[in-house]
Design a protein around this motif. Sequence first.
Motif, PDB file in Angstrom:
ATOM      1  N   VAL A 439       0.852  -1.186   0.000  1.00 33.52           N
ATOM      2  CA  VAL A 439       0.000   0.000   0.000  1.00 33.52           C
ATOM      3  C   VAL A 439       0.892   1.242   0.000  1.00 33.52           C
ATOM      4  CG1 VAL A 439      -2.071  -1.053   0.962  1.00 33.52           C
ATOM      5  CG2 VAL A 439      -0.359  -0.201   2.539  1.00 33.52           C
ATOM      6  N   ASP A 440       0.885   1.945  -1.134  1.00 31.57           N
ATOM      7  CA  ASP A 440       1.647   3.199  -1.271  1.00 31.57           C
ATOM      8  C   ASP A 440       0.667   4.311  -0.922  1.00 31.57           C
ATOM      9  OD1 ASP A 440       2.815   5.552  -2.158  1.00 31.57           O
ATOM     10  OD2 ASP A 440       3.276   4.813  -4.168  1.00 31.57           O
ATOM     11  N   THR A 441       0.827   4.886   0.259  1.00 35.21           N
ATOM     12  CA  THR A 441      -0.188   5.777   0.820  1.00 35.21           C
ATOM     13  C   THR A 441       0.213   7.241   0.646  1.00 35.21           C
ATOM     14  OG1 THR A 441       0.911   5.672   2.970  1.00 35.21           O
ATOM     15  CG2 THR A 441      -0.811   4.062   2.571  1.00 35.21           C
ATOM     16  N   TRP A 442      -0.583   7.994  -0.102  1.00 31.45           N
ATOM     17  CA  TRP A 442      -0.318   9.433  -0.237  1.00 31.45           C
ATOM     18  C   TRP A 442      -1.171  10.194   0.780  1.00 31.45           C
ATOM     19  CZ3 TRP A 442      -3.504  13.608  -0.925  1.00 31.45           C
ATOM     20  CH2 TRP A 442      -2.838  14.843  -1.013  1.00 31.45           C
ATOM     21  N   TRP A 443      -0.523  11.026   1.559  1.00 30.17           N
ATOM     22  CA  TRP A 443      -1.230  11.893   2.505  1.00 30.17           C
ATOM     23  C   TRP A 443      -0.255  12.903   3.078  1.00 30.17           C
ATOM     24  CZ3 TRP A 443      -0.670  11.051   8.107  1.00 30.17           C
ATOM     25  CH2 TRP A 443       0.184   9.995   8.442  1.00 30.17           C
ATOM     26  N   GLN A 444      -0.661  13.689   4.060  1.00 29.99           N
ATOM     27  CA  GLN A 444       0.163  14.771   4.600  1.00 29.99           C
ATOM     28  C   GLN A 444      -0.147  15.027   6.065  1.00 29.99           C
ATOM     29  OE1 GLN A 444      -1.789  17.925   2.184  1.00 29.99           O
ATOM     30  NE2 GLN A 444       0.236  18.118   1.296  1.00 29.99           N
ATOM     31  N   THR A 445       0.717  15.837   6.692  1.00 29.56           N
ATOM     32  CA  THR A 445       0.466  16.277   8.060  1.00 29.56           C
ATOM     33  C   THR A 445      -0.942  16.883   8.157  1.00 29.56           C
ATOM     34  OG1 THR A 445       2.812  16.816   8.236  1.00 29.56           O
ATOM     35  CG2 THR A 445       1.355  17.784   9.892  1.00 29.56           C
ATOM     36  N   GLU A 446      -1.305  17.652   7.161  1.00 27.51           N
ATOM     37  CA  GLU A 446      -2.571  18.377   7.186  1.00 27.51           C
ATOM     38  C   GLU A 446      -3.787  17.477   7.031  1.00 27.51           C
ATOM     39  OE1 GLU A 446       0.081  19.051   5.423  1.00 27.51           O
ATOM     40  OE2 GLU A 446       0.513  21.191   5.349  1.00 27.51           O
ATOM     41  N   GLY A 533      -0.543  21.158  -2.327  1.00 24.97           N
ATOM     42  CA  GLY A 533       0.809  21.574  -2.717  1.00 24.97           C
ATOM     43  C   GLY A 533       1.525  20.580  -3.609  1.00 24.97           C
ATOM     44  N   ASP A 534       0.810  19.521  -4.045  1.00 23.11           N
ATOM     45  CA  ASP A 534       1.431  18.511  -4.901  1.00 23.11           C
ATOM     46  C   ASP A 534       0.885  18.582  -6.326  1.00 23.11           C
ATOM     47  OD1 ASP A 534       3.167  17.225  -3.145  1.00 23.11           O
ATOM     48  OD2 ASP A 534       1.587  15.978  -2.323  1.00 23.11           O
ATOM     49  N   GLY A 535       1.745  18.216  -7.271  1.00 25.65           N
ATOM     50  CA  GLY A 535       1.306  18.026  -8.642  1.00 25.65           C
ATOM     51  C   GLY A 535       1.102  16.534  -8.864  1.00 25.65           C
ATOM     52  N   GLY A 548       5.108  15.196  -7.214  1.00 26.25           N
ATOM     53  CA  GLY A 548       5.955  15.961  -6.280  1.00 26.25           C
ATOM     54  C   GLY A 548       5.406  17.338  -6.002  1.00 26.25           C
ATOM     55  N   ARG A 549       6.089  18.072  -5.140  1.00 24.97           N
ATOM     56  CA  ARG A 549       5.612  19.381  -4.697  1.00 24.97           C
ATOM     57  C   ARG A 549       5.694  20.393  -5.836  1.00 24.97           C
ATOM     58  NH1 ARG A 549       3.309  19.386   0.433  1.00 24.97           N
ATOM     59  NH2 ARG A 549       3.475  21.633   0.148  1.00 24.97           N
ATOM     60  N   VAL A 550       4.728  21.283  -5.858  1.00 27.49           N
ATOM     61  CA  VAL A 550       4.777  22.360  -6.845  1.00 27.49           C
ATOM     62  C   VAL A 550       5.133  23.686  -6.175  1.00 27.49           C
ATOM     63  CG1 VAL A 550       3.165  21.262  -8.453  1.00 27.49           C
ATOM     64  CG2 VAL A 550       2.279  22.775  -6.669  1.00 27.49           C
ATOM     65  N   ILE A 554      10.579  20.983  -0.103  1.00 28.25           N
ATOM     66  CA  ILE A 554      11.241  19.797  -0.637  1.00 28.25           C
ATOM     67  C   ILE A 554      11.068  18.641   0.342  1.00 28.25           C
ATOM     68  CG2 ILE A 554      12.890  20.831  -2.238  1.00 28.25           C
ATOM     69  CD1 ILE A 554      14.937  20.921  -0.046  1.00 28.25           C
ATOM     70  N   ASN A 555      11.177  17.459  -0.212  1.00 29.36           N
ATOM     71  CA  ASN A 555      10.893  16.267   0.557  1.00 29.36           C
ATOM     72  C   ASN A 555      12.177  15.456   0.668  1.00 29.36           C
ATOM     73  OD1 ASN A 555       9.644  13.989   1.586  1.00 29.36           O
ATOM     74  ND2 ASN A 555       7.772  14.480   0.469  1.00 29.36           N
ATOM     75  N   VAL A 556      12.895  15.639   1.768  1.00 28.84           N
ATOM     76  CA  VAL A 556      14.204  15.023   1.939  1.00 28.84           C
ATOM     77  C   VAL A 556      14.035  13.772   2.806  1.00 28.84           C
ATOM     78  CG1 VAL A 556      16.558  15.399   2.763  1.00 28.84           C
ATOM     79  CG2 VAL A 556      15.237  17.314   1.829  1.00 28.84           C
ATOM     80  N   HIS A 559      10.977  13.647   4.628  1.00 33.23           N
ATOM     81  CA  HIS A 559      10.719  14.718   5.605  1.00 33.23           C
ATOM     82  C   HIS A 559      10.605  16.051   4.882  1.00 33.23           C
ATOM     83  CE1 HIS A 559      11.406  11.686   8.446  1.00 33.23           C
ATOM     84  NE2 HIS A 559      12.712  11.711   8.422  1.00 33.23           N
ATOM     85  N   ARG A 560       9.645  16.813   5.325  1.00 31.28           N
ATOM     86  CA  ARG A 560       9.333  18.057   4.653  1.00 31.28           C
ATOM     87  C   ARG A 560      10.200  19.195   5.137  1.00 31.28           C
ATOM     88  NH1 ARG A 560       2.973  18.939   4.670  1.00 31.28           N
ATOM     89  NH2 ARG A 560       3.216  21.176   4.563  1.00 31.28           N
ATOM     90  N   LEU A 561      10.770  19.951   4.209  1.00 31.45           N
ATOM     91  CA  LEU A 561      11.576  21.118   4.576  1.00 31.45           C
ATOM     92  C   LEU A 561      11.248  22.241   3.619  1.00 31.45           C
ATOM     93  CD1 LEU A 561      15.149  19.646   5.103  1.00 31.45           C
ATOM     94  CD2 LEU A 561      13.812  20.870   6.812  1.00 31.45           C
TER      95      LEU A 561
HETATM   96  O1  PRX Z   1       4.584  15.641  -1.401  1.00 36.01           O
HETATM   97  C1  PRX Z   1       3.796  14.699  -0.698  1.00 36.01           C
HETATM   98  C2  PRX Z   1       4.699  13.716  -0.003  1.00 36.01           C
HETATM   99  O2  PRX Z   1       4.883  14.204   1.314  1.00 36.01           O
HETATM  100  C3  PRX Z   1       4.134  15.411   1.491  1.00 36.01           C
HETATM  101  C4  PRX Z   1       3.586  15.471   2.888  1.00 36.01           C
HETATM  102  O3  PRX Z   1       4.624  15.532   3.819  1.00 36.01           O
HETATM  103  P1  PRX Z   1       4.321  15.436   5.368  1.00 36.01           P
HETATM  104  O4  PRX Z   1       3.261  16.392   5.728  1.00 36.01           O
HETATM  105  O5  PRX Z   1       5.627  15.549   6.055  1.00 36.01           O
HETATM  106  O6  PRX Z   1       3.733  14.001   5.575  1.00 36.01           O
HETATM  107  C5  PRX Z   1       4.487  12.882   5.257  1.00 36.01           C
HETATM  108  C6  PRX Z   1       3.793  11.650   5.774  1.00 36.01           C
HETATM  109  C7  PRX Z   1       2.374  11.530   5.420  1.00 36.01           C
HETATM  110  C8  PRX Z   1       3.071  15.349   0.448  1.00 36.01           C
HETATM  111  O7  PRX Z   1       2.569  16.638   0.144  1.00 36.01           O
HETATM  112  N1  PRX Z   1       4.131  12.366   0.058  1.00 36.01           N
HETATM  113  C9  PRX Z   1       3.633  11.755   1.149  1.00 36.01           C
HETATM  114  N2  PRX Z   1       3.265  10.492   0.840  1.00 36.01           N
HETATM  115  C10 PRX Z   1       3.522  10.301  -0.465  1.00 36.01           C
HETATM  116  C11 PRX Z   1       4.072  11.509  -0.976  1.00 36.01           C
HETATM  117  N3  PRX Z   1       4.397  11.646  -2.265  1.00 36.01           N
HETATM  118  C12 PRX Z   1       4.193  10.583  -3.080  1.00 36.01           C
HETATM  119  N4  PRX Z   1       3.688   9.401  -2.669  1.00 36.01           N
HETATM  120  C13 PRX Z   1       3.349   9.206  -1.375  1.00 36.01           C
HETATM  121  N5  PRX Z   1       2.871   8.035  -0.987  1.00 36.01           N
END
Ligand code: PRX
Length: 679
Positions: A439-446, A533-535, A548-550, A554-556, A559-561
């Motif tokens: 499961v490749d899960t896309w989501w964010q802190t928000e 904030g993603d494309g 990725g982010r638009v 950046i996602n290092v 981790h978000r920076l």
């Molecule tokens: O760009 C996306 C990327 O991580 C961002 C969110 O970062 P953060 O709030 O620190 O949360 C990370 C843990 C949920 C997103 O805007 N991102 C997160 N998961 C994925 C991803 N990009 C691609 N595929 C994912 N599964």
Amino acid sequence: MTDAHRSDIESGLIENRTFAPSANWTSAGPGAEPVTPHIASMEQYREMYERSLSDPEGFWGDAAKELHWFAPWTKVLEWSAPDAKWFVGGKTNLSYNCIDRHIESGHGDDVAIIWEGEPMDGGPEIKRLTYRDLHTEVCKFANVLKSLGVKKGDVVTIYMPMVPELAIAVLACARIGAPHSVIFGGFSANAITDRVVDANSKVLITADGGWRRGSIVPLKENVDAACTQCDTLDHVVVVQRCGANIAWHHEPSNAHGKKRDHWWHDLMQAASADCPAEPMDAEDPLFVLYTSGTTGKPKGIMHTTGGYMVYTYLTSKYVFDLHPDANQVYWCTADIGWITGHSYIVYGVMPNRVPTLMYEGAPNHPTPDRFWSIVERHKVTQFYTAPTAIRAFMKWGDNHPRKHNLQSLRLLGTVGEPINPEAWMWYHRIIGHEKCPIVDTWWQTETAGHMITPLPAVTSTKPGSCTLPFFGVDAAIVSEDGVEQPNNTGGLLAIRKPWPGMLRGILGDRERFIETYWSRIKDASGEPYYFPGDGARRDADGFFWIMGRVDDVINVSGHRLGTMEVESALVSHEAVVEAAVVGMPHEIKGTGIAAFVTLGPGFDADEDLRTKLREHVGKEIGAIAKPDQIRFTDALPKTRSGKIMRRLLRDIAAGVEKVGDTTTLEDYTVLAKIRESKE
Ligand code: PRX
């Protein structure tokens, strides 16, 4: 790398492969009775998804009924963009739902948390806490917090290693309605100061240190340094973890005149284990968690109680296919200092009554097979990690996982950044033995929880795609003017309807909340969409591919920076006049940090200064923000209006030979100077 793997990559086959769900898959652990997955078919997903959009109140109301409420809600959703109220008038407590509910149902002696420390001398240190153990500890610590004057609504800051006391501390805060602000242990003293001041926090919980790769992370020392810069902290509670040599402040160090440092064990000894959970309003704040944005300092994302609870509970249940009584052991390798740890180590998992594993240290200590030894030792069934870790494992070699029996694994997950198909395939073959859904899960802190994700063994998977939206998530790819884009056309990712886990604001900054998330994309009638904030693009099957982010985030290593944060840290060094920071491709981290720096007169552009600048950024923000590459340059490329041309810098950092359009560049010689500059 296996030959089959290499040939797939070379022939470019991976991107085009679809992995069909396996019909007889079960998420139950070895030796257990097979369980029927919660969602059994694509048809069922579609039906439930449609209902979740057409009747969100019915759908989420039913989900919420699976949990405990002191008083029911009168309305499931009140929505006036950008403000949502979920489960209006309902009263609940998340600590109660994580712990007490299971004791009430006769499961007090089941294991709630399995913890393993990092040091391996004489074997690993392992602790198992039952729901009853946890109840005692959480109640006692909740009383400790009260005794220090913490009241409902006061923000408690937590800066701790991954020890059981961290989970106990957050659950104790939730029990009494004191929102917590957890700061990742890798952040610096300055980062602590900023967050403590922003949240006006009076109590901070830390440890003498934490173990990381065989060394002690000086947490208390960082807190002491932070205290010299801020005046808000009355009390610092210290867990004794490493026996580290630390300074001790018996006396008040601030104007409030309260006693400062306390040992956790001293306070706990005196505390009563009786502390009923406070009935919280569904919209009472649960926590604030700081995260980086495009501009300024990290912002405090606010989550509330009821919606967050229901959303993280349901996503955990369906996406990880959690079943109590099915011999499952769930392990998420994140730190509780990030949203992944909040939602998918503690709050979403525990109400599902499946043991959650916490590991204190590094994946390669003392040897690169540490994670796999943990999987084998604890018979982990669900394993959730970040692509950056998977890439590191690939580099360390297949022999490390091969040394261990990984047959207990039933499901694999990834989070935090796009996963490259090569890493996906390696994970599938070497860790999952081609039998575990990924499961490749896309989501964010928000968003609080998973937004776009496969459901295990239901959704077909394609390496690199996070596939389809979760229930209630109306995701779309739109143009800048809000128009939905055709398949396979890149655009902005937008969420068009409210969902229970959505952030409720940025602490103390309403304007920034609206501007960041609710201003960029609108529908034809002017109603705003949530902008993450993603494309992304959608393929012909409706699958989402995150590009990725638009923005300037950046996602290092997942981790978000904010690039601006790193720039501010660089220019705060006496040698630096101007700095521009961009992301660059990095084999392990996904995105690395490239800094272009102009120096003041009298400073030598040499290796010594490069090292000092890296250290300086580490001190200002934390080690994760140290640039991978620093280039000294006489000037930065700017447009005639004075804006730094980041696109060009990104090309240069990525080693692209022919850089992008330079027609608006003010001084063409600058480009040549940067190219010549030493890396
Ligand atoms: O760009 C996306 C990327 O991580 C961002 C969110 O970062 P953060 O709030 O620190 O949360 C990370 C843990 C949920 C997103 O805007 N991102 C997160 N998961 C994925 C991803 N990009 C691609 N595929 C994912 N599964």
